[in-house]
Design a protein around this motif. Structure first.
Motif, PDB file in Angstrom:
ATOM      1  N   SER A 229       0.817  -1.209   0.000  1.00  0.00           N
ATOM      2  CA  SER A 229       0.000   0.000   0.000  1.00  0.00           C
ATOM      3  C   SER A 229       0.852   1.261   0.000  1.00  0.00           C
ATOM      4  O   SER A 229       0.535   2.241  -0.690  1.00  0.00           O
ATOM      5  CB  SER A 229      -0.926  -0.004   1.228  1.00  0.00           C
ATOM      6  OG  SER A 229      -1.795  -1.115   1.195  1.00  0.00           O
ATOM      7  N   LEU A 230       1.953   1.260   0.739  1.00  0.00           N
ATOM      8  CA  LEU A 230       2.824   2.433   0.789  1.00  0.00           C
ATOM      9  C   LEU A 230       3.401   2.746  -0.578  1.00  0.00           C
ATOM     10  O   LEU A 230       3.393   3.905  -1.026  1.00  0.00           O
ATOM     11  CB  LEU A 230       3.936   2.197   1.814  1.00  0.00           C
ATOM     12  CG  LEU A 230       5.012   3.284   1.910  1.00  0.00           C
ATOM     13  CD1 LEU A 230       4.399   4.606   2.344  1.00  0.00           C
ATOM     14  CD2 LEU A 230       6.114   2.866   2.876  1.00  0.00           C
ATOM     15  N   ARG A 231       3.877   1.745  -1.279  1.00  0.00           N
ATOM     16  CA  ARG A 231       4.507   1.986  -2.582  1.00  0.00           C
ATOM     17  C   ARG A 231       3.491   2.374  -3.652  1.00  0.00           C
ATOM     18  O   ARG A 231       3.793   3.183  -4.530  1.00  0.00           O
ATOM     19  CB  ARG A 231       5.299   0.754  -2.989  1.00  0.00           C
ATOM     20  CG  ARG A 231       6.669   0.721  -2.315  1.00  0.00           C
ATOM     21  CD  ARG A 231       7.140  -0.681  -1.980  1.00  0.00           C
ATOM     22  NE  ARG A 231       8.400  -0.593  -1.251  1.00  0.00           N
ATOM     23  CZ  ARG A 231       8.480  -0.380   0.065  1.00  0.00           C
ATOM     24  NH1 ARG A 231       7.383  -0.221   0.781  1.00  0.00           N
ATOM     25  NH2 ARG A 231       9.656  -0.320   0.660  1.00  0.00           N
ATOM     26  N   LEU A 232       2.301   1.819  -3.571  1.00  0.00           N
ATOM     27  CA  LEU A 232       1.275   2.227  -4.529  1.00  0.00           C
ATOM     28  C   LEU A 232       0.815   3.659  -4.283  1.00  0.00           C
ATOM     29  O   LEU A 232       0.493   4.382  -5.232  1.00  0.00           O
ATOM     30  CB  LEU A 232       0.082   1.269  -4.447  1.00  0.00           C
ATOM     31  CG  LEU A 232       0.339  -0.154  -4.969  1.00  0.00           C
ATOM     32  CD1 LEU A 232      -0.926  -0.987  -4.856  1.00  0.00           C
ATOM     33  CD2 LEU A 232       0.836  -0.142  -6.391  1.00  0.00           C
ATOM     34  N   GLU A 233       0.777   4.073  -3.027  1.00  0.00           N
ATOM     35  CA  GLU A 233       0.432   5.460  -2.735  1.00  0.00           C
ATOM     36  C   GLU A 233       1.493   6.408  -3.285  1.00  0.00           C
ATOM     37  O   GLU A 233       1.167   7.494  -3.795  1.00  0.00           O
ATOM     38  CB  GLU A 233       0.291   5.652  -1.220  1.00  0.00           C
ATOM     39  CG  GLU A 233      -0.939   5.001  -0.619  1.00  0.00           C
ATOM     40  CD  GLU A 233      -2.232   5.659  -1.071  1.00  0.00           C
ATOM     41  OE1 GLU A 233      -2.186   6.825  -1.507  1.00  0.00           O
ATOM     42  OE2 GLU A 233      -3.289   5.005  -1.007  1.00  0.00           O
ATOM     43  N   LEU A 234       2.761   6.005  -3.213  1.00  0.00           N
ATOM     44  CA  LEU A 234       3.828   6.840  -3.776  1.00  0.00           C
ATOM     45  C   LEU A 234       3.688   6.942  -5.297  1.00  0.00           C
ATOM     46  O   LEU A 234       3.891   8.014  -5.880  1.00  0.00           O
ATOM     47  CB  LEU A 234       5.198   6.261  -3.400  1.00  0.00           C
ATOM     48  CG  LEU A 234       5.564   6.311  -1.911  1.00  0.00           C
ATOM     49  CD1 LEU A 234       6.896   5.623  -1.665  1.00  0.00           C
ATOM     50  CD2 LEU A 234       5.607   7.749  -1.420  1.00  0.00           C
ATOM     51  N   ILE A 235       3.342   5.835  -5.952  1.00  0.00           N
ATOM     52  CA  ILE A 235       3.138   5.871  -7.402  1.00  0.00           C
ATOM     53  C   ILE A 235       1.965   6.784  -7.749  1.00  0.00           C
ATOM     54  O   ILE A 235       2.015   7.557  -8.719  1.00  0.00           O
ATOM     55  CB  ILE A 235       2.898   4.445  -7.940  1.00  0.00           C
ATOM     56  CG1 ILE A 235       4.173   3.599  -7.786  1.00  0.00           C
ATOM     57  CG2 ILE A 235       2.477   4.474  -9.400  1.00  0.00           C
ATOM     58  CD1 ILE A 235       4.012   2.168  -8.238  1.00  0.00           C
ATOM     59  N   THR A 236       0.909   6.722  -6.952  1.00  0.00           N
ATOM     60  CA  THR A 236      -0.242   7.586  -7.213  1.00  0.00           C
ATOM     61  C   THR A 236       0.116   9.060  -7.051  1.00  0.00           C
ATOM     62  O   THR A 236      -0.314   9.904  -7.846  1.00  0.00           O
ATOM     63  CB  THR A 236      -1.387   7.233  -6.264  1.00  0.00           C
ATOM     64  OG1 THR A 236      -1.704   5.857  -6.435  1.00  0.00           O
ATOM     65  CG2 THR A 236      -2.622   8.047  -6.562  1.00  0.00           C
ATOM     66  N   CYS A 237       0.885   9.378  -6.035  1.00  0.00           N
ATOM     67  CA  CYS A 237       1.336  10.771  -5.867  1.00  0.00           C
ATOM     68  C   CYS A 237       2.139  11.226  -7.075  1.00  0.00           C
ATOM     69  O   CYS A 237       1.985  12.365  -7.544  1.00  0.00           O
ATOM     70  CB  CYS A 237       2.166  10.897  -4.595  1.00  0.00           C
ATOM     71  SG  CYS A 237       1.239  10.650  -3.067  1.00  0.00           S
ATOM     72  N   LEU A 238       2.964  10.339  -7.604  1.00  0.00           N
ATOM     73  CA  LEU A 238       3.731  10.689  -8.794  1.00  0.00           C
ATOM     74  C   LEU A 238       2.824  10.915  -9.999  1.00  0.00           C
ATOM     75  O   LEU A 238       3.033  11.855 -10.787  1.00  0.00           O
ATOM     76  CB  LEU A 238       4.748   9.575  -9.087  1.00  0.00           C
ATOM     77  CG  LEU A 238       5.688   9.791 -10.279  1.00  0.00           C
ATOM     78  CD1 LEU A 238       6.503  11.058 -10.101  1.00  0.00           C
ATOM     79  CD2 LEU A 238       6.599   8.582 -10.459  1.00  0.00           C
ATOM     80  N   VAL A 239       1.786  10.080 -10.144  1.00  0.00           N
ATOM     81  CA  VAL A 239       0.841  10.245 -11.254  1.00  0.00           C
ATOM     82  C   VAL A 239       0.096  11.577 -11.131  1.00  0.00           C
ATOM     83  O   VAL A 239      -0.103  12.291 -12.123  1.00  0.00           O
ATOM     84  CB  VAL A 239      -0.153   9.062 -11.284  1.00  0.00           C
ATOM     85  CG1 VAL A 239      -1.262   9.324 -12.289  1.00  0.00           C
ATOM     86  CG2 VAL A 239       0.574   7.773 -11.641  1.00  0.00           C
ATOM     87  N   ILE A 240      -0.316  11.924  -9.913  1.00  0.00           N
ATOM     88  CA  ILE A 240      -1.037  13.182  -9.719  1.00  0.00           C
ATOM     89  C   ILE A 240      -0.136  14.380 -10.032  1.00  0.00           C
ATOM     90  O   ILE A 240      -0.575  15.369 -10.652  1.00  0.00           O
ATOM     91  CB  ILE A 240      -1.575  13.257  -8.283  1.00  0.00           C
ATOM     92  CG1 ILE A 240      -2.629  12.168  -8.056  1.00  0.00           C
ATOM     93  CG2 ILE A 240      -2.171  14.625  -7.993  1.00  0.00           C
ATOM     94  CD1 ILE A 240      -3.099  12.053  -6.629  1.00  0.00           C
ATOM     95  N   VAL A 241       1.133  14.321  -9.623  1.00  0.00           N
ATOM     96  CA  VAL A 241       2.068  15.409  -9.932  1.00  0.00           C
ATOM     97  C   VAL A 241       2.247  15.550 -11.437  1.00  0.00           C
ATOM     98  O   VAL A 241       2.225  16.672 -11.989  1.00  0.00           O
ATOM     99  CB  VAL A 241       3.414  15.161  -9.223  1.00  0.00           C
ATOM    100  CG1 VAL A 241       4.473  16.143  -9.723  1.00  0.00           C
ATOM    101  CG2 VAL A 241       3.254  15.286  -7.718  1.00  0.00           C
ATOM    102  N   LEU A 242       2.400  14.408 -12.122  1.00  0.00           N
ATOM    103  CA  LEU A 242       2.559  14.456 -13.582  1.00  0.00           C
ATOM    104  C   LEU A 242       1.296  14.996 -14.244  1.00  0.00           C
ATOM    105  O   LEU A 242       1.375  15.812 -15.181  1.00  0.00           O
ATOM    106  CB  LEU A 242       2.890  13.062 -14.108  1.00  0.00           C
ATOM    107  CG  LEU A 242       4.257  12.486 -13.708  1.00  0.00           C
ATOM    108  CD1 LEU A 242       4.380  11.047 -14.187  1.00  0.00           C
ATOM    109  CD2 LEU A 242       5.386  13.323 -14.279  1.00  0.00           C
ATOM    110  N   ALA A 243       0.128  14.545 -13.774  1.00  0.00           N
ATOM    111  CA  ALA A 243      -1.127  15.016 -14.368  1.00  0.00           C
ATOM    112  C   ALA A 243      -1.306  16.514 -14.154  1.00  0.00           C
ATOM    113  O   ALA A 243      -1.725  17.241 -15.069  1.00  0.00           O
ATOM    114  CB  ALA A 243      -2.303  14.245 -13.770  1.00  0.00           C
TER     115      ALA A 243
END
Length: 324
Positions: A229-243
């Motif tokens: 869950s921690l690593r997927l949340e980090l990936i999601t934060c990266l996706v939101i920053v890119l978006a």
């Protein structure tokens, strides 16, 4: 799979219809009070209600389609295992703890009967949901597709590492249950001897050691889920920053539809939940199939007593004399 795909299609159609209504409102201005609903506004409610009804029917059909296969698979595995146990030689019952056999017929059969069909059903649903989220996000933010390639590689290695670890921990979890059953059964049968020899503390300490081993495996399962869950949340934060960066660049360089960008950003926020659901359910299916693997060990690898080649035929009145 077809029912899950149908559910995804209906869901995306409802989202597209709502987006079209928002676009119509935006074209007239968000704060334009002169905008009025069309005379046939009930058409929108009727179409939306039909989509919801179709979604419910497809969901019910998807669930009911698993029931016949679930009952048939569990019945076949249970009958094969019972047949193998009944034909096993006597030394098998002397060398195998009774807790191992009870665990196969109770916990493992319950997992196959109850958990596997539900988890496979959820896996198909979450997989289609993830595909829909990615498609809608790419529709709203086309340039974000470039960043999905390295993210997909990172996502692949994370899920591969997690699946391998969680599957082995699940095996340890299943193996640690058998000593609990055996110790409990032996303690109940030997209560008079335990009291007569005054070994209460010894039996209690042995039970606590077995329980701690079981709890360690359970704790490792929870720790693995938290790690994912921690690593997927980090990936999601990266996706939101890119978006967000892509939206700012598009707004500064060209005239784009704001509602379309908002639609892509909204669905980008749910990527983490969709990815977490897919990996968790896929790993849960693999962990549940460990129970099927343990049952198959009793159906295929057990020794079988040699059948009598020439059975002796006797009369129905036998024994009618006191001699052999």
């Amino acid at each position: 799979i077809s029912t899950a795909a149908g559910t995804l299609t209906l869901k995306n159609q409802s989202n597209s219809g709502f987006s079209g209504f928002v676009n119509g409102k935006q074209n007239r201005g968000l704060f334009d009070n002169s905008f009025s609903a069309p005379k046939n506004s009930t058409v929108y409610l009727e179409v939306y209600g039909a989509i919801i009804a179709g979604n419910i029917l497809i969901g019910i059909g998807r669930v009911l389609s698993f029931i016949p296969f679930q009952i048939r698979a569990t019945k076949i595995l249970h009958e094969k295992m019972l047949n193998s146990i009944m034909k096993a030689p006597l030394h098998f019952f002397g060398s195998t703890p009774i807790g191992v056999i009870i665990n196969r017929f109770s916990s493992d059969v319950y997992t196959i009967d109850s958990d596997v069909p539900i988890e496979v059903n959820i896996l198909l649903s979450t997989l289609c949901e993830l595909i829909g989220v990615v498609v809608v996000t790419c529709y709203g933010l086309p340039y974000i597709m470039i960043s999905f390639i390295p993210l997909a590689v990172l996502y692949y290695f994370i899920q591969k590492y997690y699946r391998c670890a969680s599957r082995e921990v699940k095996r340890l979890y299943s193996v640690s249950q058998s000593p609990l059953f055996s110790h409990f059964e032996e303690t109940l049968n030997g209560v008079p001897y335990i009291h007569s020899f005054r070994t209460n503390s010894l039996v209690q300490n042995t039970g606590m050691k077995i329980l701690k081993a079981y709890q360690r495996a359970d704790y490792c399962l929870g720790a693995a889920n938290a790690w994912l869950s921690l690593r997927l949340e980090l990936i999601t934060c990266l996706v939101i920053v890119l978006a967000s960066g892509i939206i700012l660049i598009q707004l500064s360089l060209e005239d784009v539809d704001a509602s379309r960008l908002a639609l892509g950003l909204t669905f980008a926020l749910s990527i983490s939940e969709a990815m977490d659901a897919v990996i968790s359910t896929y790993a849960a299916v693999e962990k549940s199939f460990v129970s099927a693997e343990r049952v198959m060990q009793f159906t295929e690898n057990l020794p079988i007593e040699s059948a009598v080649e020439d059975p002796v035929s006797v009369n129905n009145s036998w024994p009618d004399r006191g001699s052999i």
